[in-house]
Design an enzyme around this catalytic site. Structure first.
Site, mmCIF file in Angstrom:
data_model
loop_
_atom_site.group_PDB
_atom_site.id
_atom_site.type_symbol
_atom_site.label_atom_id
_atom_site.label_comp_id
_atom_site.label_asym_id
_atom_site.label_seq_id
_atom_site.Cartn_x
_atom_site.Cartn_y
_atom_site.Cartn_z
ATOM 1 N N CYS A 70 12.075 -30.965 -13.645
ATOM 2 C CA CYS A 70 10.699 -30.559 -13.336
ATOM 3 C C CYS A 70 9.831 -31.796 -13.139
ATOM 4 O O CYS A 70 10.065 -32.831 -13.756
ATOM 5 C CB CYS A 70 10.089 -29.738 -14.479
ATOM 6 S SG CYS A 70 10.782 -28.103 -14.724
ATOM 7 N N ASP A 71 8.821 -31.650 -12.308
ATOM 8 C CA ASP A 71 7.819 -32.704 -12.203
ATOM 9 C C ASP A 71 6.501 -32.083 -11.749
ATOM 10 O O ASP A 71 6.485 -31.196 -10.896
ATOM 11 C CB ASP A 71 8.234 -33.783 -11.211
ATOM 12 C CG ASP A 71 7.409 -35.043 -11.401
ATOM 13 O OD1 ASP A 71 7.785 -35.865 -12.263
ATOM 14 O OD2 ASP A 71 6.390 -35.199 -10.720
ATOM 15 N N SER A 72 5.421 -32.560 -12.357
ATOM 16 C CA SER A 72 4.099 -32.014 -12.054
ATOM 17 C C SER A 72 3.180 -33.082 -11.486
ATOM 18 O O SER A 72 3.206 -34.237 -11.925
ATOM 19 C CB SER A 72 3.452 -31.428 -13.322
ATOM 20 O OG SER A 72 4.212 -30.363 -13.839
#
Length: 202
Positions: A70-72
């Site tokens: 995941c990456d935001s």
């Protein structure tokens, strides 16, 4: 089924555990600065794919596990904002963010190590920020919290009082969209409930 989380984020880990999933954490070590110039949603997705791939190919991943990367990033006026580089950077961001709205883009990439199949997508949530004062910004940055998170804010910590409204999935703002992840698990042919830990089922 077992889930491996390719992220050091304590917020993501807590969100998954609260949802009945107890993943193994293996940090990817991916250099996030290697991607530049992409639209925010695409940047978040490609970083998630890099993190997933970096961990899925390791020898210490449990056999047959699902690996989640995941990456935001916070999209503010078309610009992608990851973690601030300094306290000054965090202050500058909050001066732009206060009284405005941004889009929290979180890329999700899930690989089934048993089959090699991959499912990936980006979740988008609109976040409205309070018109915080200079003193509140200074105190928040001094706390250190915004220096370690995408967009220089959290919704589940000290920064929660500075978020007035959310349009979309609350969990996505924390760092992992549970409804989207459930869809990705199904896309790979598995049941979401199979990821629940034995403790949660008892």
């Amino acid at each position: 089924m077992h889930l491996v989380l390719a992220s050091a984020s304590p917020a993501r880990l807590a969100t998954l555990r609260n949802a009945g999933i107890d993943p193994t954490v293996i940090v990817s070590g991916v250099d996030e600065s290697q991607l530049d110039g992409l639209p925010p949603a695409e940047l978040a997705l490609q970083l998630a794919e890099l993190k997933c791939a970096a961990v899925a190919d390791r020898d210490d991943v449990p056999q047959g596990a699902l690996v989640l990367g995941c990456d935001s990033v916070l999209e503010l006026r078309g610009e992608a904002l990851g973690k601030p580089e300094s306290r000054e950077d965090a202050v500058d961001r909050w001066l732009k963010m206060r009284g405005n709205a941004g889009i929290l883009q979180t890329g999700h990439c899930l690989r089934d190590t048993a089959t090699g199949r991959v499912a990936a997508a980006t979740a988008s949530t609109v976040v409205h920020f309070a018109d915080v004062s200079d003193a509140e910004i200074a105190a928040y940055v001094a706390s250190g919290e915004p220096l370690h998170v995408a967009g220089a804010f959290t919704v589940d910590g000290l920064g929660g009082a500075f978020v007035t409204r959310i349009e979309g999935d609350h969990h996505n703002v924390v760092g992992v969209s549970l409804p989207l992840l459930r869809d990705l698990v199904a896309e790979l042919g598995h049941e979401w409930t199979d990821l629940w830990s034995l403790v949660s089922r008892a």
